[in-house]
Every structure is written in structure tokens, then in C-alpha cells.
Design an enzyme around this catalytic site. Sequence first.
Site, PDB file in Angstrom:
ATOM      1  N   LYS A 183     -36.175 -18.487 -18.381  1.00  0.00           N
ATOM      2  CA  LYS A 183     -35.352 -17.862 -19.419  1.00  0.00           C
ATOM      3  C   LYS A 183     -34.706 -16.602 -18.852  1.00  0.00           C
ATOM      4  O   LYS A 183     -35.312 -15.537 -18.791  1.00  0.00           O
ATOM      5  CB  LYS A 183     -36.186 -17.495 -20.647  1.00  0.00           C
ATOM      6  CG  LYS A 183     -35.292 -17.189 -21.844  1.00  0.00           C
ATOM      7  CD  LYS A 183     -35.888 -16.216 -22.824  1.00  0.00           C
ATOM      8  CE  LYS A 183     -35.750 -14.782 -22.444  1.00  0.00           C
ATOM      9  NZ  LYS A 183     -34.380 -14.248 -22.345  1.00  0.00           N
ATOM     10  N   GLU A 259     -44.067  -7.735 -13.502  1.00  0.00           N
ATOM     11  CA  GLU A 259     -43.426  -6.790 -12.573  1.00  0.00           C
ATOM     12  C   GLU A 259     -42.553  -5.898 -13.444  1.00  0.00           C
ATOM     13  O   GLU A 259     -41.558  -6.350 -13.992  1.00  0.00           O
ATOM     14  CB  GLU A 259     -42.634  -7.578 -11.521  1.00  0.00           C
ATOM     15  CG  GLU A 259     -42.343  -6.756 -10.292  1.00  0.00           C
ATOM     16  CD  GLU A 259     -41.075  -5.958 -10.454  1.00  0.00           C
ATOM     17  OE1 GLU A 259     -41.186  -4.765 -10.818  1.00  0.00           O
ATOM     18  OE2 GLU A 259     -39.993  -6.509 -10.246  1.00  0.00           O
ATOM     19  N   CYS A 294     -35.871  -1.595 -10.314  1.00  0.00           N
ATOM     20  CA  CYS A 294     -37.159  -1.024 -10.718  1.00  0.00           C
ATOM     21  C   CYS A 294     -37.828  -0.280  -9.576  1.00  0.00           C
ATOM     22  O   CYS A 294     -38.599   0.641  -9.800  1.00  0.00           O
ATOM     23  CB  CYS A 294     -38.060  -2.119 -11.253  1.00  0.00           C
ATOM     24  SG  CYS A 294     -38.093  -3.555 -10.184  1.00  0.00           S
ATOM     25  N   GLU A 393     -38.518   5.689 -16.951  1.00  0.00           N
ATOM     26  CA  GLU A 393     -37.584   4.937 -16.114  1.00  0.00           C
ATOM     27  C   GLU A 393     -36.171   5.111 -16.677  1.00  0.00           C
ATOM     28  O   GLU A 393     -35.957   5.016 -17.883  1.00  0.00           O
ATOM     29  CB  GLU A 393     -37.981   3.460 -16.127  1.00  0.00           C
ATOM     30  CG  GLU A 393     -37.109   2.626 -15.210  1.00  0.00           C
ATOM     31  CD  GLU A 393     -37.702   1.250 -14.947  1.00  0.00           C
ATOM     32  OE1 GLU A 393     -37.989   0.555 -15.940  1.00  0.00           O
ATOM     33  OE2 GLU A 393     -37.848   0.880 -13.771  1.00  0.00           O
TER      34      GLU A 393
HETATM   35  P1  ADP Z   1     -33.892  -4.916 -21.221  1.00  0.00           P
HETATM   36  O1  ADP Z   1     -34.425  -3.883 -22.180  1.00  0.00           O
HETATM   37  O2  ADP Z   1     -33.118  -4.348 -20.143  1.00  0.00           O
HETATM   38  O3  ADP Z   1     -33.227  -6.085 -21.866  1.00  0.00           O
HETATM   39  P2  ADP Z   1     -36.377  -6.266 -21.083  1.00  0.00           P
HETATM   40  O4  ADP Z   1     -37.534  -5.905 -20.264  1.00  0.00           O
HETATM   41  O5  ADP Z   1     -36.514  -6.090 -22.554  1.00  0.00           O
HETATM   42  O6  ADP Z   1     -35.173  -5.469 -20.500  1.00  0.00           O
HETATM   43  O7  ADP Z   1     -35.938  -7.782 -20.813  1.00  0.00           O
HETATM   44  C1  ADP Z   1     -36.267  -8.546 -19.694  1.00  0.00           C
HETATM   45  C2  ADP Z   1     -36.349  -9.985 -20.112  1.00  0.00           C
HETATM   46  O8  ADP Z   1     -37.346 -10.124 -21.128  1.00  0.00           O
HETATM   47  C3  ADP Z   1     -35.084 -10.565 -20.717  1.00  0.00           C
HETATM   48  O9  ADP Z   1     -34.967 -11.927 -20.321  1.00  0.00           O
HETATM   49  C4  ADP Z   1     -35.350 -10.447 -22.204  1.00  0.00           C
HETATM   50  O10 ADP Z   1     -34.581 -11.348 -22.979  1.00  0.00           O
HETATM   51  C5  ADP Z   1     -36.813 -10.789 -22.270  1.00  0.00           C
HETATM   52  N1  ADP Z   1     -37.510 -10.283 -23.470  1.00  0.00           N
HETATM   53  C6  ADP Z   1     -37.198  -9.214 -24.229  1.00  0.00           C
HETATM   54  N2  ADP Z   1     -38.090  -9.058 -25.217  1.00  0.00           N
HETATM   55  C7  ADP Z   1     -39.008 -10.050 -25.090  1.00  0.00           C
HETATM   56  C8  ADP Z   1     -40.201 -10.425 -25.778  1.00  0.00           C
HETATM   57  N3  ADP Z   1     -40.644  -9.727 -26.829  1.00  0.00           N
HETATM   58  N4  ADP Z   1     -40.890 -11.512 -25.341  1.00  0.00           N
HETATM   59  C9  ADP Z   1     -40.490 -12.198 -24.253  1.00  0.00           C
HETATM   60  N5  ADP Z   1     -39.371 -11.898 -23.564  1.00  0.00           N
HETATM   61  C10 ADP Z   1     -38.637 -10.834 -23.957  1.00  0.00           C
END
Ligand code: ADP
Length: 490
Positions: A183, A259, A294, A393
Site C-alpha cells: 500500500k 522504520e 528520515c 522530526e
Molecule cells: P505522512 O504523515 O507523511 O503521510 P505517515 O507516516 O502517516 O506519513 O504515512 C506513511 C504511510 O502510512 C502512508 O502509506 C499512509 O497512507 C499510511 N498510513 C497513515 N495512517 C495509517 C494508519 N493509521 N494505519 C496504517 N497506515 C497508515
Amino acid sequence: MTDMWHEERLYIDGELVDAEGGKVYDNVNPANEEVIGVSADASGDDLRRAIAAAKRAFYESDWTTNVELRARCLRQLHEAIQKHHDDFVEMTIAEVGAPRMLMSGPQLDAPLAYLPFYADLAERYEWTVDLGRAETMAGPAHRWVEKEPAGVVAAITPWNYPNQINLAKTAPALAAGCTVVLKPAPDTPWTGLALGRLAAEYTDIPAGVLNVVTSSDKAIGEILSTSPDVDMVSFTGSTATGRRIMAAGAETIKRVFLELGGKSAHIVLDDVEDMGSAVGAAAFGVCTHGGQGCATSTRLLVPRSRYEEGVEAAAALIGMLPYGDPQEPGNMTGPIVNRPQLEKIDGMVQRAKEQGARCVVGGGIATQFEKGFWFQPTLLADVTNDMEIARDEIFGPVLVVIPYEDDDDAVRIANDSIFGLSGGVTGADRERALGVARRIRTGTMSLNGGLWYGADVPFGGYKQSGIGREMGVAGFEEYLEQKAIAEAVS
Ligand code: ADP
């Protein structure tokens, strides 16, 4: 809209398919806010179908046991991406805003090498470890350990280095015999969906072994972290989302690889001869791809006795770094991925100034661009380690300079962070610099400018920067279970 080669459809159970109801969402170029096209906008049911396909493939195909097939498929996928190399370059520049300069490195060519690397590793890996004979309570036994794939893996990836992270997860997971639901982040769907298209067109990967599902809805990821049919979540992203994934996975005792974020420190020791080259890695690093990495060192620690010299050297470098249109091969830094990220960076920088940080270079949203999301490469001096700008961050091109008293103080400041991902030390006395590097609680360290990044190097964090290691042999073993078997013998 462009006519760039790309894929808009999901890849589920071996088929390229539209999202439920034909739903799509816009893919936006962060450099100019142009809509470059659309991507399938998956529903929860689309994602559930992908999980079901991955589960079926895990239990019903010979993927889990056929190492020769897996190695062949990874090499086929590698070849297919090579055929479309230039398309990946253009997609990555357009949807990520990543500078062209980085395509020969971590934005594309370096991660492509993970496919053959893990194909080779799977072929030579010691899948069975003999523990020999033992006298047990139940009599003599011959014991051995068999390494097996962990199961259905959900790979959840971010937008900053999508090829790097999509491949650093799918290549070892597939090589290990797992089946995968990838995903990608909502901002960078095409680089992920293209993998599905190429898997379908060019490889013998059995249906359901690899699935790629994109959605505009971040929350859809919760389905992956809570599904009892997903054995493992491999996630790269923010520490906040990592915490949510871990909590959501607790109900099903989900195995997690995480990570997460970083606030890495680059320490300049007081014996450096050339201050310019000593601060160079941090200054260049923070301006590479807008600091949207990161493992970027975002805190520069300079001895108080040479503080102004350090600030000036860093300012000279950051002030001259070329940034702008990511299409231009000379630019090291392009735009920030989207407006919320840009506003987050700006908010942190303005608050730092209010709290007493001295703005030496940059310091705000860049206004010379008509469209897009741009932040000026920025250097903030007189920052203390208790300020938000030194603790959280930022994911932007912002370096802060913090003074320290002696080596112990530098180590204390570097380690005074919830994160522990990376960092660096430069010093003229190698043993002293190495001693300092060893005291920093992070998963990777650069010593006198050395670059640790590579397919064979495990990467990951201490503390709240994550759990486990990606890449290298360790990044393969994350996707394995161990089964001990004992056979009664006479
Ligand atoms: P950003 O804030 O930059 O979008 P995230 O760490 O939230 O960074 O997102 C990294 C990935 O995790 C993306 O693919 C995002 O869609 C997914 N993501 C965001 N929230 C969730 C969640 N609650 N559960 C699983 N995946 C998530």
C-alpha cells in the site's frame, strides 16, 4: 494531464483492476500543482480482496517453497523495471518532486539493485540449520531449524523515497516466500502501481503473491494492521503512525517491522582541520530532496570554541545549494510533497525563531515559484536541544546548529532524543571520532563522511525510530519464521 507511461489500476490477485465503482483520485505534481493524472482510489473492500488473495496464494501456491521460482520472478521484475527505467525516472520526478540528480542513487537505481540482491540471497541462504543430536528428557533426538516465510505481509510505504521503500520491503519479503499487499502512500501511487503492472506483464509471479492497492484515504491502512489474515506489517513512515499501527496490531499480536522518524545529529569534533568539509555532509544532506528523509542529520553539533566558524561554514554551503525545478539535473532540492507538509515545516521554523533561534539562511516559504510547495533551504543557529525544532522530526530542508562543551556533552545532546536512526561524526583523530560514534544510540553512523547506505547494509532505528532492520541479510530475516524440529533417534 500528461501522457507519461504509468499505471492507474490496482493489482489484485494477478489482475490489473479498477477500484470499486471506478473511483479515482488526482495525482498532483508538487513542483507546479499540475494534475499529472489519476490513480485508482481503493475501497476497504478492494483492500480486503487483496488480503484474501495474498492469503490464498500463501496457502495454495508453491511460492512459499519454490526458491527457484522466487529468484526467477525477482530477476524478471528487475529486468522489466530496467526496460521502463526512463518511465520510472519521469514518474518519480513528477509525483514525488524528487530531483533528477537522485535518480541514479536512492530514488531509483540503488533500490533497483535490491531485486537481484535478494534473488541471490534466497538462492544461497541456509534455509535449514542443523543443531545436531542431543540427549533430551524424552531420549536422544536430532534437532534442526527450518526457516519459513512469515506469511502475508502488508507493506505500508511513505511518499519521500517510494521506489527505495517499496522495493526494500517487497524484494526481501517475496524472496523470503511471503505474499505481499503493498500500500503506497496516497501522494505517490504511480511508482507503486507500476510494479503491479510489470509483475503482471513480465513475470511468472503467481496470482495473489503480490498485490498493489492505492487509496486517497490514509485510514484504509488500519484494515491491514487489524486484519487477522495479515501476519506482518512492514511499515515506514512517521513515528506517530508507527505507534498507531503497533497499537492496532496488538489485538492480533501482529508482527511489526517499523522504520520511523529521526532527529539525527552530526557531530563536528574540535580537532577538525577544515570546517567546510566537516559540516558538508550535514549541510548537503539536509538540502537533499528537501530534507524529506528520515535518516537526514538535522542537528549539527559544533564545539562552542569553534561555534561561529561552524555556523559560517554551514551557512556558506546551504546558501549556495542549487534548488528549484526537479527536472533540472543541477538541482539538489525540489519541492515539498504537499501543502500540509509545507505548512508544518514553516510552522516549526517560525516557532523556533520566536523561541530565540537565529535565522542565518532562508527561514520561510520560498516565494519565487509561481506554483508548487517550496521551502527555502534554512540554517538556524543558537538552537538549544530542548526546543521543538531540535526535538521533533521536520522533514524539510532545515538544519539547526547547537553548541556543545566537550565530547561527553556532544554525546549527551546527540542521545537526548526519542529517536535513534542515524548520525555522523567528523574529527581528525580517527580513534576519538570512532569512540564518539560508538556511543551514539542510533542504527547507522557516518564516520568522517562515510556513506553506510547500500543493499547489503541493515538500516533501522534504536528507540522510537523503529523496530527491526531493512535491507541486508537482517532485512531478509525480518520476513522469516523459525521452526525447530526434533526427531527421535536411537
Ligand atoms: P505522512 O504523515 O507523511 O503521510 P505517515 O507516516 O502517516 O506519513 O504515512 C506513511 C504511510 O502510512 C502512508 O502509506 C499512509 O497512507 C499510511 N498510513 C497513515 N495512517 C495509517 C494508519 N493509521 N494505519 C496504517 N497506515 C497508515
